[in-house]
Design a protein around this motif. Structure first.
Motif, PDB file in Angstrom:
ATOM      1  N   GLY A 109      -5.349  28.565  72.532  1.00  0.00           N
ATOM      2  CA  GLY A 109      -6.570  29.018  73.202  1.00  0.00           C
ATOM      3  C   GLY A 109      -7.444  29.963  72.397  1.00  0.00           C
ATOM      4  O   GLY A 109      -8.465  30.439  72.888  1.00  0.00           O
ATOM      5  N   PHE A 110      -7.064  30.287  71.135  1.00  0.00           N
ATOM      6  CA  PHE A 110      -7.905  31.180  70.311  1.00  0.00           C
ATOM      7  C   PHE A 110      -8.880  30.306  69.510  1.00  0.00           C
ATOM      8  O   PHE A 110      -8.714  30.073  68.312  1.00  0.00           O
ATOM      9  N   GLY A 111      -9.902  29.810  70.251  1.00  0.00           N
ATOM     10  CA  GLY A 111     -10.812  28.821  69.682  1.00  0.00           C
ATOM     11  C   GLY A 111     -11.708  29.375  68.594  1.00  0.00           C
ATOM     12  O   GLY A 111     -12.288  28.624  67.800  1.00  0.00           O
ATOM     13  N   GLN A 112     -11.856  30.687  68.516  1.00  0.00           N
ATOM     14  CA  GLN A 112     -12.787  31.294  67.550  1.00  0.00           C
ATOM     15  C   GLN A 112     -12.302  31.172  66.104  1.00  0.00           C
ATOM     16  O   GLN A 112     -13.061  31.394  65.170  1.00  0.00           O
ATOM     17  N   VAL A 113     -11.034  30.838  65.915  1.00  0.00           N
ATOM     18  CA  VAL A 113     -10.472  30.862  64.548  1.00  0.00           C
ATOM     19  C   VAL A 113     -11.136  29.802  63.668  1.00  0.00           C
ATOM     20  O   VAL A 113     -11.319  28.658  64.058  1.00  0.00           O
ATOM     21  N   ASN A 114     -11.531  30.219  62.488  1.00  0.00           N
ATOM     22  CA  ASN A 114     -12.215  29.373  61.515  1.00  0.00           C
ATOM     23  C   ASN A 114     -11.282  28.956  60.392  1.00  0.00           C
ATOM     24  O   ASN A 114     -11.255  27.817  59.972  1.00  0.00           O
ATOM     25  N   ASP A 115     -10.550  29.950  59.899  1.00  0.00           N
ATOM     26  CA  ASP A 115      -9.705  29.704  58.742  1.00  0.00           C
ATOM     27  C   ASP A 115      -8.562  30.714  58.753  1.00  0.00           C
ATOM     28  O   ASP A 115      -8.761  31.876  59.147  1.00  0.00           O
ATOM     29  N   VAL A 116      -7.388  30.305  58.325  1.00  0.00           N
ATOM     30  CA  VAL A 116      -6.248  31.223  58.189  1.00  0.00           C
ATOM     31  C   VAL A 116      -5.641  30.990  56.813  1.00  0.00           C
ATOM     32  O   VAL A 116      -5.428  29.843  56.409  1.00  0.00           O
ATOM     33  N   ARG A 117      -5.400  32.029  56.096  1.00  0.00           N
ATOM     34  CA  ARG A 117      -4.728  31.924  54.793  1.00  0.00           C
ATOM     35  C   ARG A 117      -3.456  32.759  54.892  1.00  0.00           C
ATOM     36  O   ARG A 117      -3.517  33.935  55.257  1.00  0.00           O
ATOM     37  N   VAL A 118      -2.339  32.202  54.571  1.00  0.00           N
ATOM     38  CA  VAL A 118      -1.073  32.933  54.658  1.00  0.00           C
ATOM     39  C   VAL A 118      -0.639  33.327  53.249  1.00  0.00           C
ATOM     40  O   VAL A 118      -0.635  32.510  52.337  1.00  0.00           O
ATOM     41  N   GLY A 119      -0.307  34.621  53.101  1.00  0.00           N
ATOM     42  CA  GLY A 119       0.181  35.107  51.808  1.00  0.00           C
ATOM     43  C   GLY A 119       1.483  35.841  52.007  1.00  0.00           C
ATOM     44  O   GLY A 119       2.174  35.647  53.003  1.00  0.00           O
ATOM     45  N   LYS A 120       1.803  36.723  51.080  1.00  0.00           N
ATOM     46  CA  LYS A 120       3.014  37.535  51.253  1.00  0.00           C
ATOM     47  C   LYS A 120       2.753  38.963  50.783  1.00  0.00           C
ATOM     48  O   LYS A 120       1.850  39.214  49.982  1.00  0.00           O
ATOM     49  N   ILE A 121       3.554  39.869  51.321  1.00  0.00           N
ATOM     50  CA  ILE A 121       3.449  41.281  50.936  1.00  0.00           C
ATOM     51  C   ILE A 121       4.808  41.741  50.440  1.00  0.00           C
ATOM     52  O   ILE A 121       5.821  41.501  51.100  1.00  0.00           O
ATOM     53  N   PHE A 122       4.818  42.401  49.284  1.00  0.00           N
ATOM     54  CA  PHE A 122       6.045  43.026  48.788  1.00  0.00           C
ATOM     55  C   PHE A 122       5.875  44.525  48.973  1.00  0.00           C
ATOM     56  O   PHE A 122       4.954  45.107  48.412  1.00  0.00           O
ATOM     57  N   GLN A 123       6.746  45.148  49.781  1.00  0.00           N
ATOM     58  CA  GLN A 123       6.690  46.599  49.941  1.00  0.00           C
ATOM     59  C   GLN A 123       7.671  47.206  48.983  1.00  0.00           C
ATOM     60  O   GLN A 123       8.862  46.892  49.024  1.00  0.00           O
ATOM     61  N   ILE A 124       7.181  48.073  48.117  1.00  0.00           N
ATOM     62  CA  ILE A 124       8.011  48.577  47.029  1.00  0.00           C
ATOM     63  C   ILE A 124       8.051  50.105  47.073  1.00  0.00           C
ATOM     64  O   ILE A 124       7.009  50.743  47.249  1.00  0.00           O
ATOM     65  N   GLU A 125       9.244  50.662  46.945  1.00  0.00           N
ATOM     66  CA  GLU A 125       9.361  52.125  46.875  1.00  0.00           C
ATOM     67  C   GLU A 125       9.746  52.482  45.452  1.00  0.00           C
ATOM     68  O   GLU A 125      10.632  51.859  44.868  1.00  0.00           O
ATOM     69  N   ILE A 126       9.059  53.473  44.885  1.00  0.00           N
ATOM     70  CA  ILE A 126       9.409  53.901  43.526  1.00  0.00           C
ATOM     71  C   ILE A 126       9.766  55.391  43.561  1.00  0.00           C
ATOM     72  O   ILE A 126       9.399  56.097  44.501  1.00  0.00           O
ATOM     73  N   ASP A 127      10.468  55.850  42.516  1.00  0.00           N
ATOM     74  CA  ASP A 127      10.896  57.254  42.540  1.00  0.00           C
ATOM     75  C   ASP A 127      10.124  58.093  41.530  1.00  0.00           C
ATOM     76  O   ASP A 127      10.666  58.957  40.872  1.00  0.00           O
ATOM     77  N   CYS A 128       8.823  57.802  41.402  1.00  0.00           N
ATOM     78  CA  CYS A 128       7.957  58.623  40.551  1.00  0.00           C
ATOM     79  C   CYS A 128       6.528  58.507  41.069  1.00  0.00           C
ATOM     80  O   CYS A 128       6.232  57.595  41.852  1.00  0.00           O
ATOM     81  N   PRO A 129       5.633  59.414  40.665  1.00  0.00           N
ATOM     82  CA  PRO A 129       4.249  59.326  41.138  1.00  0.00           C
ATOM     83  C   PRO A 129       3.565  58.034  40.697  1.00  0.00           C
ATOM     84  O   PRO A 129       3.964  57.409  39.710  1.00  0.00           O
ATOM     85  N   VAL A 130       2.527  57.652  41.452  1.00  0.00           N
ATOM     86  CA  VAL A 130       1.787  56.413  41.160  1.00  0.00           C
ATOM     87  C   VAL A 130       0.742  56.693  40.079  1.00  0.00           C
ATOM     88  O   VAL A 130      -0.354  57.170  40.347  1.00  0.00           O
ATOM     89  N   THR A 131       1.110  56.423  38.839  1.00  0.00           N
ATOM     90  CA  THR A 131       0.201  56.650  37.710  1.00  0.00           C
ATOM     91  C   THR A 131      -0.522  55.349  37.370  1.00  0.00           C
ATOM     92  O   THR A 131      -0.159  54.275  37.868  1.00  0.00           O
TER      93      THR A 131
END
Ligand code: TMP
Ligand code: ASP
Length: 321
Positions: free
Chosen positions: A271-293
């Motif tokens: 019933g969500f007729g408004q949808v035009n396009d859907v693109r499916v991707g992926k997300i990698f959540q990463i934890e690091i042990d140093c500042p983001v340089t």
């Protein structure tokens, strides 16, 4: 030495031994309100210099890249020459100063989490508040650089807050500047001292430039006390702060995306007729042990290229902060 630039309280000289370095010298001048209030106070330059060296070395040890390369005799240090962003980055843990002038006094004492604000570094305009979007539209910094600057500012806040807490001092707020090397590496620039942060003792007494701004006493006493306390800290006891990053992987425009098409059909069916396009991707959540340089972001992008995505059919984006 050739003078490159004279700021309100510091002088910048070309390092005679290296094109890639400068010598930064602190003067005894103290200014407030865009230089409206100004005084020369003997010994202030050396105190600010010593505080700055101690803090930048500490941050460097915790993985935050800074421009300081060598302490020198007198109120001077050697630094990497940088193209400094025309930005002042302010991080606040408690509402005070210009925040309260702009928005009034809030009902609470401290922010639930630190607030990062950006100001355009331009004295002729009175260093106005600037949005992240305006920074990128004006070409002052790229969106990815703004992400790194904000993330590093929050890391600096964590490491300074924890260090000061060891000696019962509270970090209220501070101002940072960043610059980039010819290779695009982002480094913490300028200084961190009583001139550029607000630090309160247990009784709410200021150990910073507010003593001068508000005529609350002797600035040399306040800066000496701050430096004495800092020398009593134990940086090794400050835990590493883990940082979170995400790598977003999405199919490139024009590339067929069957999972997206299946999802689109299902959405329409439900019933969500408004949808035009859907693109499916992926997300990698990463934890690091140093500042983001900038190096980390580059390395992670390489990981994305080699491991996390198919560079022919997919685009990647590293997000953090
Ligand atoms: P503010 O409340 O006046 O915006 O200041 C926030 C923090 O930034 C405070 O610790 C003082 C520091 N600061 C500077 O170092 N340089 C400046 O030009 C300004 C306006 C603030
Ligand atoms: N740093 C600014 C000045 O020197 C403003 C301030 O810190 O109050 O005028």
């Amino acid at each position: 030495m050739d003078l490159i630039h004279e700021g309100k309280v510091k002088r910048l000289y070309q390092d005679p031994d290296s094109d890639e370095h400068v010598i930064i010298e602190f003067t005894d001048l103290v200014t407030a309100g865009d230089g409206e209030k100004k005084e020369e106070i003997k010994g202030k330059g050396q105190l600010a210099c010593d505080t700055n060296s101690l803090l930048l070395k500490y941050l460097q040890d915790k993985g935050i890249p800074t421009h300081l390369t060598k302490e020198l005799d007198g109120p001077r240090f050697r630094a990497r020459k940088l193209d400094v962003f025309k930005l002042e980055i302010v991080c606040r843990n408690r509402p005070t100063g210009s925040f309260c002038k702009r928005y009034g006094e809030p009902q609470f004492d401290a922010f639930s989490h630190p607030l990062v604000e950006f100001f355009l570094k331009d004295d002729s305009l009175g260093d106005p508040f600037i949005s992240k979007e305006a920074v990128t539209r004006l070409g002052i910094a790229k969106p990815e650089e703004m992400g790194i600057i904000k993330s590093l500012t929050l890391s600096v806040n964590y490491y300074l807050t924890e260090l000061l807490a060891q000696v019962d001092l509270v970090l209220i707020d501070f101002k940072l500047e960043f610059g980039r090397t010819e290779k695009g590496q982002i480094l913490l620039a300028d200084e961190i001292s009583g001139d550029t942060m607000r630090v309160w003792g247990q009784e709410g007494d200021s150990l910073d430039k507010d003593v001068f701004r508000q005529d609350k006493g002797n600035i040399i006493e306040a800066y000496s006390k701050l430096l004495r306390f800092l020398k009593e800290t134990n940086p090794d006891q400050v835990n590493t702060r883990p940082e979170q990053l995400s790598v977003f992987v999405l199919p490139k425009e024009g590339i067929k995306n069957p999972p997206g098409e299946v999802t689109k059909k299902a959405m329409k069916r439900l019933g969500f007729g408004q949808v035009n396009d859907v693109r499916v991707g992926k997300i990698f959540q990463i934890e690091i042990d140093c500042p983001v340089t900038s190096e980390i972001v580059k390395e992670l992008d390489m990981m994305g290229l080699k491991l996390l995505s198919n560079p022919i059919a997919e685009k990647r984006e590293v997000r953090f902060g």
